[in-house]
Structures are given as structure tokens and as C-alpha cells.
Motif scaffolding. Structure first.
Motif, short mmCIF file in Angstrom:
data_model
loop_
_atom_site.label_atom_id
_atom_site.label_comp_id
_atom_site.label_asym_id
_atom_site.label_seq_id
_atom_site.Cartn_x
_atom_site.Cartn_y
_atom_site.Cartn_z
N GLU A 102 -5.16 1.97 2.46
CA GLU A 102 -5.13 0.73 3.26
C GLU A 102 -5.35 1.05 4.73
O GLU A 102 -6.03 0.32 5.47
CB GLU A 102 -3.77 0.02 3.08
CG GLU A 102 -3.66 -1.31 3.79
CD GLU A 102 -3.21 -1.21 5.24
OE1 GLU A 102 -2.77 -0.12 5.65
OE2 GLU A 102 -3.33 -2.21 5.97
N GLU A 103 -4.80 2.16 5.19
CA GLU A 103 -4.79 2.48 6.63
C GLU A 103 -6.17 2.83 7.18
O GLU A 103 -6.35 2.91 8.40
CB GLU A 103 -3.83 3.65 6.91
CG GLU A 103 -2.40 3.38 6.50
CD GLU A 103 -1.67 2.42 7.43
OE1 GLU A 103 -2.30 1.82 8.32
OE2 GLU A 103 -0.45 2.26 7.27
N ASP A 111 3.62 -5.68 3.15
CA ASP A 111 3.33 -4.53 4.00
C ASP A 111 4.27 -4.62 5.19
O ASP A 111 4.12 -5.48 6.04
CB ASP A 111 1.87 -4.55 4.47
CG ASP A 111 1.51 -3.32 5.29
OD1 ASP A 111 0.34 -3.22 5.72
OD2 ASP A 111 2.39 -2.47 5.52
N ASP A 170 6.02 1.30 6.94
CA ASP A 170 4.59 1.05 6.70
C ASP A 170 4.00 2.09 5.74
O ASP A 170 3.49 3.13 6.19
CB ASP A 170 3.84 1.08 8.04
CG ASP A 170 2.39 0.67 7.89
OD1 ASP A 170 1.62 0.93 8.84
OD2 ASP A 170 2.03 0.11 6.84
N ASP A 171 4.02 1.88 4.46
CA ASP A 171 4.51 0.74 3.73
C ASP A 171 5.36 1.13 2.54
O ASP A 171 5.33 0.52 1.48
CB ASP A 171 3.33 -0.14 3.28
CG ASP A 171 3.79 -1.41 2.58
OD1 ASP A 171 3.05 -1.87 1.70
OD2 ASP A 171 4.89 -1.90 2.88
N HIS A 231 0.82 -1.21 0.00
CA HIS A 231 0.00 0.00 0.00
C HIS A 231 0.86 1.26 0.00
O HIS A 231 1.93 1.31 0.62
CB HIS A 231 -1.02 0.00 1.15
CG HIS A 231 -0.47 0.13 2.52
ND1 HIS A 231 -0.19 1.35 3.11
CD2 HIS A 231 -0.16 -0.80 3.44
CE1 HIS A 231 0.24 1.15 4.33
NE2 HIS A 231 0.29 -0.14 4.57
ZN LIG Z 1 0.73 -1.20 6.27
#
Ligand SMILES: [Zn+2]
Ligand SMILES: N[C@H](Cc1ccc(I)cc1)C(=O)NO
Ligand SMILES: [Zn+2]
Length: 291
Positions: A151-152, A179, A117-118, A97
Motif C-alpha cells: 500500500e505504501e 488504515d 500504520d497499519d 494493509h
Molecule cells: Zn496506511
């Protein structure tokens, strides 16, 4: 089938993967103020990745780069497609992501470098793209690299895409998620997560590591919840896997904060390189299977 029968191709391509390139991509991505899904920086970071992947694609007629627009937020996902030769209806997905966060309240001016991340996962994938295309690798199946938005905030970018693929009855043979690939929290190198993933494909990955990366130690762990984009593919009934940088107990404590920087990951990308190596082996072994 999960046969490991492309040693010549994999062993020719593996040594070309360079951690220095991964380091550069992590640096570039973590230089954005943040990559949150609703900010101008988050939109710019997506456009930067698309430009990078387009550059790697060059003028190869079987390679296309697109941005997948999401209805309810501005940050787009990025998809690079290498069209297969004689088995192109079957597709392999490798994703990570591109968004970053410092938790609830993240906004335009928040500082969220998201190095591990990420950015690490996107950088690991970008290096695989570079080597496959530089080496003029031609898969029989179609291979799609994806940098997911949002994604988060609930795996929303990958959920949109996985649902669209299901609606189109796409034959996704397998999906791999990267990830967090660069913070080594444990003595072991790669942890295969066993929840929200496919057991047979996890075994295939363990066998790929044994065959091509014999010096690496592989462990197993669980998230306990749908903790990254692999869960979006799993939810649609596709075989997903999630190789991760550490065990649950020793995961990167800096994530979702302004301290998720390259420095906090030891100013190196050697750990992330292992994930590029595994991802390349996965892409070439699965990509080389005929109909
Ligand atoms: Zn992540
Ligand atoms: N929750 C995930 C990260 C994450 C995933 C697995 C483990 I163990 C620890 C942390 C996330 O923030 N993905 O972006
Ligand atoms: Zn996160």
C-alpha cells in the motif's frame, strides 16, 4: 439496501470483541524489523498473517484463506473468504494493509514497526474474523477480509486485486478500509473520510455507529488525495468507505518512522477496538442481506 435489521446477531457478537487480542496482534506485527513490500521480513509478515487467519478458519468448510501473489514484488496479499449461503455471488470486502515503511530508501535492515500504520487495521480486522468464526456466524453474502501488500508504494496490492475483481465482474456490494485505527488524535472517535469514498455507504456507517455504538462521536474529514486502499476500490467503481482514527489535522505524526510503535499509540488498543466494532456491525448487517 442499507437497512439496519440484524440487531439480534450484531448485539450478540459485539461484546465478544476484545482489545487485548488486538493489542497482541499489533505487538506481533510491529516486532518484524519492517513489513516493507520487498524485504524478507515483509514476506514473513504476510505468511504470519496467513497462518493466523488459517488458524482462525479451523476446519470450517465455508472459509478459505489464500495468498494473492503480485507479479512484480515478493510480498503477497492475504485474503480470507467466508462463503455466503444463499446470496454468495454478492461480496463484501473489509481490508487493511500489511506492509510498513519509513519512506523512500526503506530496505531489508530498516526499522519500520508500523504499529498504527497499519498493524492496527490488520489487528482490528483479525479480531472481527475471530469473533465471527468463533460465533459460527454464517453470512448470506460472501465476506472477504483482505490484508493488502504494497500500500505504501502506491496502493499497489489493492489496485491489483480491485482490478482483478472488476475484470471478473465481481459483485462487490461494498468495501471498507481500516488504515490507522489506534492513535486517538482528536476528541471524536471515528472520522469518515468523504473523498474517494461512497456517500451513501458513509451514511450507512454513521447510522451503524448511531445504532450500535451510541457513545462514539463520529466526525468527517478528507485526505485530499488517494490516501489508502479504499481508493483502489473506488477507482473500479465500487462503493468504498474509510473510517479513520482522527481528523486530517490531528493525524498520527509518528507514521512512516521508527517511532510508529505501540508506545506512541499509548500502549493500548481501546481506540482500535471501536473500529473492530464498527467493522463487525458493517459485515453482519451487509452480510445478512439475501438476494
Ligand atoms: Zn496506511
Ligand atoms: N497517507 C496514509 C496515511 C494517512 C491517511 C490519512 C491521513 I488524514 C493521514 C495519513 C498512509 O501512509 N497510508 O499508509
Ligand atoms: Zn502509511
Amino acid at each position: 439496501s442499507y437497512a439496519i435489521d440484524n440487531q439480534a446477531a450484531v448485539n450478540q457478537l459485539l461484546p465478544q470483541l476484545q482489545d487485548s487480542n488486538i493489542l497482541g496482534t499489533i505487538q506481533s506485527l510491529s516486532n518484524y524489523q519492517n513489513r516493507f513490500y520487498t524485504t524478507s521480513h515483509g514476506v514473513n509478515a504476510s505468511n504470519w498473517i496467513a497462518a493466523q487467519w488459517k488458524q482462525l478458519a479451523g476446519n470450517r468448510g465455508d472459509v478459505a484463506v489464500e495468498q494473492f501473489a503480485h507479479a512484480s514484488w515478493p510480498q503477497k496479499s492475504v485474503i480470507l473468504t467466508i462463503k455466503g449461503t444463499d446470496n454468495s455471488a454478492e461480496t463484501i470486502v473489509l481490508g487493511g494493509h500489511l506492509d510498513s515503511t519509513v519512506g523512500s530508501g526503506t530496505g531489508e535492515s530498516s526499522r519500520a514497526p508500523g504499529a498504527d500504520d497499519d498493524a492496527s487495521g490488520v489487528a482490528s480486522l483479525t479480531e472481527v474474523i475471530r469473533v465471527l468464526l468463533a460465533g459460527n456466524y454464517q453470512p448470506r453474502r460472501t465476506i472477504k477480509f483482505m490484508a493488502y501488500a504494497a500500500e505504501e508504494v502506491g496502493l499497489r496490492g489493492s489496485a491489483d486485486i480491485a482490478k482483478r475483481f472488476k475484470q471478473q465482474q465481481a459483485k462487490v456490494v461494498g468495501a471498507l478500509q481500516l488504515d490507522m485505527t489506534n492513535y486517538q488524535g482528536d476528541a471524536q472517535d471515528i472520522f469518515l473520510f468523504t473523498d474517494y469514498t461512497n456517500a451513501a455507504q458513509n451514511t450507512f456507517l454513521a447510522n451503524l455507529a448511531k445504532t450500535y455504538l451510541p457513545s462514539l462521536k463520529v466526525g468527517y474529514s478528507q485526505c485530499g488525495y488517494a490516501c489508502s486502499d479504499h481508493a483502489s476500490w473506488n477507482a473500479q467503481g465500487y462503493a468504498a468507505s474509510f473510517p479513520f482514527e482522527s481528523s486530517f489535522n490531528n493525524s498520527n505524526p509518528y507514521i512512516h518512522s521508527r517511532n510508529d510503535t505501540l508506545a506512541s499509540s499509548g500502549n493500548q488498543a481501546k481506540h482500535a477496538l471501536k473500529f473492530s466494532q464498527l467493522a463487525l456491525a458493517y459485515a453482519v448487517e451487509l452480510g445478512s442481506d439475501g438476494p
